[in-house]
Design a protein around this motif. Structure first.
Motif, PDB file in Angstrom:
ATOM      1  N   THR A  81       9.903  11.293  -5.675  1.00  0.00           N
ATOM      2  CA  THR A  81       9.240  11.021  -6.945  1.00  0.00           C
ATOM      3  C   THR A  81       8.372   9.771  -6.924  1.00  0.00           C
ATOM      4  O   THR A  81       7.262   9.763  -7.472  1.00  0.00           O
ATOM      5  CB  THR A  81      10.292  10.907  -8.058  1.00  0.00           C
ATOM      6  N   HIS A  82       8.841   8.710  -6.284  1.00  0.00           N
ATOM      7  CA  HIS A  82       8.089   7.450  -6.312  1.00  0.00           C
ATOM      8  C   HIS A  82       6.784   7.526  -5.519  1.00  0.00           C
ATOM      9  O   HIS A  82       5.939   6.627  -5.626  1.00  0.00           O
ATOM     10  CB  HIS A  82       8.959   6.294  -5.800  1.00  0.00           C
ATOM     11  N   LEU A  83       6.589   8.598  -4.763  1.00  0.00           N
ATOM     12  CA  LEU A  83       5.353   8.781  -3.991  1.00  0.00           C
ATOM     13  C   LEU A  83       4.364   9.732  -4.659  1.00  0.00           C
ATOM     14  O   LEU A  83       3.260   9.940  -4.156  1.00  0.00           O
ATOM     15  CB  LEU A  83       5.685   9.305  -2.589  1.00  0.00           C
ATOM     16  N   HIS A  84       4.742  10.325  -5.782  1.00  0.00           N
ATOM     17  CA  HIS A  84       3.908  11.343  -6.416  1.00  0.00           C
ATOM     18  C   HIS A  84       2.526  10.826  -6.798  1.00  0.00           C
ATOM     19  O   HIS A  84       1.515  11.493  -6.544  1.00  0.00           O
ATOM     20  CB  HIS A  84       4.607  11.900  -7.660  1.00  0.00           C
ATOM     21  N   LYS A  85       2.464   9.673  -7.422  1.00  0.00           N
ATOM     22  CA  LYS A  85       1.166   9.156  -7.849  1.00  0.00           C
ATOM     23  C   LYS A  85       0.249   8.942  -6.648  1.00  0.00           C
ATOM     24  O   LYS A  85      -0.913   9.380  -6.662  1.00  0.00           O
ATOM     25  CB  LYS A  85       1.335   7.849  -8.627  1.00  0.00           C
ATOM     26  N   GLN A  86       0.751   8.278  -5.624  1.00  0.00           N
ATOM     27  CA  GLN A  86      -0.047   7.993  -4.436  1.00  0.00           C
ATOM     28  C   GLN A  86      -0.601   9.279  -3.827  1.00  0.00           C
ATOM     29  O   GLN A  86      -1.799   9.381  -3.525  1.00  0.00           O
ATOM     30  CB  GLN A  86       0.823   7.257  -3.412  1.00  0.00           C
ATOM     31  N   HIS A  87       0.245  10.279  -3.672  1.00  0.00           N
ATOM     32  CA  HIS A  87      -0.176  11.511  -2.995  1.00  0.00           C
ATOM     33  C   HIS A  87      -1.039  12.395  -3.892  1.00  0.00           C
ATOM     34  O   HIS A  87      -1.989  13.029  -3.414  1.00  0.00           O
ATOM     35  CB  HIS A  87       1.060  12.261  -2.500  1.00  0.00           C
ATOM     36  N   ALA A  88      -0.724  12.414  -5.190  1.00  0.00           N
ATOM     37  CA  ALA A  88      -1.539  13.219  -6.116  1.00  0.00           C
ATOM     38  C   ALA A  88      -2.952  12.651  -6.219  1.00  0.00           C
ATOM     39  O   ALA A  88      -3.940  13.398  -6.190  1.00  0.00           O
ATOM     40  CB  ALA A  88      -0.876  13.274  -7.488  1.00  0.00           C
ATOM     41  N   LEU A  89      -3.066  11.346  -6.350  1.00  0.00           N
ATOM     42  CA  LEU A  89      -4.389  10.731  -6.449  1.00  0.00           C
ATOM     43  C   LEU A  89      -5.191  10.946  -5.168  1.00  0.00           C
ATOM     44  O   LEU A  89      -6.406  11.189  -5.210  1.00  0.00           O
ATOM     45  CB  LEU A  89      -4.265   9.241  -6.751  1.00  0.00           C
ATOM     46  N   ALA A  90      -4.518  10.885  -4.018  1.00  0.00           N
ATOM     47  CA  ALA A  90      -5.209  11.109  -2.753  1.00  0.00           C
ATOM     48  C   ALA A  90      -5.761  12.529  -2.691  1.00  0.00           C
ATOM     49  O   ALA A  90      -6.893  12.749  -2.234  1.00  0.00           O
ATOM     50  CB  ALA A  90      -4.253  10.855  -1.585  1.00  0.00           C
ATOM     51  N   ALA A  91      -4.983  13.499  -3.147  1.00  0.00           N
ATOM     52  CA  ALA A  91      -5.444  14.893  -3.143  1.00  0.00           C
ATOM     53  C   ALA A  91      -6.593  15.104  -4.114  1.00  0.00           C
ATOM     54  O   ALA A  91      -7.583  15.785  -3.797  1.00  0.00           O
ATOM     55  CB  ALA A  91      -4.276  15.813  -3.491  1.00  0.00           C
ATOM     56  N   LEU A  92      -6.492  14.542  -5.288  1.00  0.00           N
ATOM     57  CA  LEU A  92      -7.530  14.718  -6.306  1.00  0.00           C
ATOM     58  C   LEU A  92      -8.835  14.041  -5.893  1.00  0.00           C
ATOM     59  O   LEU A  92      -9.925  14.548  -6.176  1.00  0.00           O
ATOM     60  CB  LEU A  92      -7.028  14.188  -7.652  1.00  0.00           C
ATOM     61  N   ARG A  93      -8.747  12.917  -5.204  1.00  0.00           N
ATOM     62  CA  ARG A  93      -9.958  12.248  -4.712  1.00  0.00           C
ATOM     63  C   ARG A  93     -10.709  13.138  -3.731  1.00  0.00           C
ATOM     64  O   ARG A  93     -11.930  13.039  -3.609  1.00  0.00           O
ATOM     65  CB  ARG A  93      -9.596  10.926  -4.022  1.00  0.00           C
ATOM     66  N   ARG A  94      -9.982  13.996  -3.068  1.00  0.00           N
ATOM     67  CA  ARG A  94     -10.598  14.901  -2.094  1.00  0.00           C
ATOM     68  C   ARG A  94     -10.972  16.247  -2.712  1.00  0.00           C
ATOM     69  O   ARG A  94     -11.326  17.184  -1.994  1.00  0.00           O
ATOM     70  CB  ARG A  94      -9.650  15.086  -0.910  1.00  0.00           C
ATOM     71  N   GLY A  95     -10.856  16.343  -4.028  1.00  0.00           N
ATOM     72  CA  GLY A  95     -11.293  17.543  -4.721  1.00  0.00           C
ATOM     73  C   GLY A  95     -10.340  18.718  -4.627  1.00  0.00           C
ATOM     74  O   GLY A  95     -10.756  19.867  -4.795  1.00  0.00           O
ATOM     75  N   LEU A  96      -9.059  18.464  -4.391  1.00  0.00           N
ATOM     76  CA  LEU A  96      -8.072  19.535  -4.264  1.00  0.00           C
ATOM     77  C   LEU A  96      -7.336  19.765  -5.579  1.00  0.00           C
ATOM     78  O   LEU A  96      -7.123  18.839  -6.361  1.00  0.00           O
ATOM     79  CB  LEU A  96      -7.052  19.194  -3.172  1.00  0.00           C
ATOM     80  N   HIS A  97      -6.947  21.006  -5.806  1.00  0.00           N
ATOM     81  CA  HIS A  97      -6.059  21.336  -6.914  1.00  0.00           C
ATOM     82  C   HIS A  97      -4.634  20.946  -6.507  1.00  0.00           C
ATOM     83  O   HIS A  97      -4.303  20.949  -5.309  1.00  0.00           O
ATOM     84  CB  HIS A  97      -6.126  22.825  -7.238  1.00  0.00           C
TER      85      HIS A  97
END
Length: 353
Positions: A81-97
């Motif tokens: 859970t504590h890594l969700h923000k880091q990984h979600a933002l990284a994916a969204l920056r790359r244009g991924l759903h």
């Protein structure tokens, strides 16, 4: 989206090969007509090798390396859970759903940042809520929506067992605790039935059997502005399991046990005429009573009501529609959990002697 993109399989990666990442997400995506499991990421080499051998996918030790190199349409984030923000933002920056494991984040502020990033990127963000997608819950909701039990005014959701939790989800520093862990399930279900306009929240957090520092006993009661009551009991330190789901309406009630729903209801037309007695002397010194001719039905849960969340996500991506669990609804769950922490004030420590 080009026509060919509407028919080809979408490429997805799974970040995190732990319990849910491996046993549900990879297993589901490994044989799904809408998806190609193209890549996985996990720091454990043995888990990466297992994924390569089982699904023929690429594997990466780091999430961002997978996002950069795997040519994906979407990613499932099943990291702690504590890594969700880091990984979600990284994916969204790359244009991924993004399909995100629950809870969306450890705290509301981080969840809001994830939602803002998805809106800015114009990408779909949804949270995996398996209990809302489950056949039993969708069948239950169908009965409620039919009006058979009248207007619903009180819903109870319980989760009971005894376990001395000793994993990362027992530690607050990793976003652990039963409010985040099982509370995200219970609140998601009950809010979906009562509506999200929550007026008041009461919450009590307690640690009893857990080896970590986070709560394993949670009590939540909330009231909507329309007066509906939502009640969630999570007790991981008890030998009793008094109920699962109970729904109370103006003309009946529903309870769940295993794969059965028990519905008990009546029609107002069945009630005999009755007038109010305003005197202080009860007739024949008797207490009021109604001999109502209830109807009781025991209904086997129909598996056809199960929601395929990955089929839904593919449809949402291809058609640009709202997913089964839109991000704003999960954000409302996070808001209630934040109010729970504020109302409870602290985790009461009453560990096993």
């Amino acid at each position: 989206m080009p026509a060919k993109s509407r028919t080809r399989k979408l490429r997805i990666g799974v970040a995190g090969l732990g319990r849910i990442g491996w046993s549900f997400h990879c297993k589901t995506l490994g044989n799904h007509k809408d998806w190609e499991l193209a890549a996985v990421a996990d720091p454990a080499e043995d888990r990466r090798r297992e994924a390569e051998q089982t699904y023929g996918c690429r594997s990466f030790a780091g999430v961002e390396q997978m996002l950069d190199e795997a040519d994906l349409d979407a990613v499932t984030i099943a990291t702690p859970t504590h890594l969700h923000k880091q990984h979600a933002l990284a994916a969204l920056r790359r244009g991924l759903h993004v399909m995100l494991e629950k809870p969306m984040a450890p705290r509301l502020k981080e969840a809001q940042a994830i939602v803002r990033a998805a809106e800015k990127a114009k990408r779909i963000l949804t949270v995996y809520q398996p209990h809302r997608a489950a056949a039993y819950f969708q069948h239950l909701k169908k009965i409620i929506d039919s009006g058979k039990i009248g207007q619903v005014y009180h819903i109870r959701r319980g989760s009971f067992r005894f376990v001395r939790r000793d994993d990362w989800q027992s530690l607050t520093k990793f976003g652990g605790g039963m409010l985040n862990n099982y509370g995200a399930h219970g609140l998601d279900q009950v809010l979906a039935l009562t509506g999200y306009d929550v007026k008041e929240v009461f919450c009590n957090l307690r640690r009893v059997a857990s080896l970590g520092d986070a709560e394993d006993v949670v009590k939540i009661v909330y009231k909507t502005r329309d007066g509906a009551i939502g009640e969630i009991d999570i007790n991981q330190a008890t030998l009793l399991a008094p109920y699962d789901i109970e729904v109370y309406g103006t003309r009946g009630a529903i309870s769940k046990s295993r794969d059965e729903l028990t519905v008990r209801y009546f029609s107002p037309r069945q009630l005999k005429p009755k007038t109010l007695n305003t005197s202080l002397a009860s007739t024949d010194r008797q207490y009021p009573n109604d001999n109502v001719d209830f109807t009781t039905e025991t209904i086997n849960v129909d598996p056809k009501y199960q929601v395929d969340v990955y089929k839904d996500l593919a449809q949402a991506i291809r058609a640009g529609k709202e997913p089964f669990v839109p991000a704003w609804q999960t954000l409302e769950v996070m808001k209630v959990m934040e109010r729970c922490r504020k109302n409870s004030g602290r985790i009461i420590q009453t560990p096993l002697a």
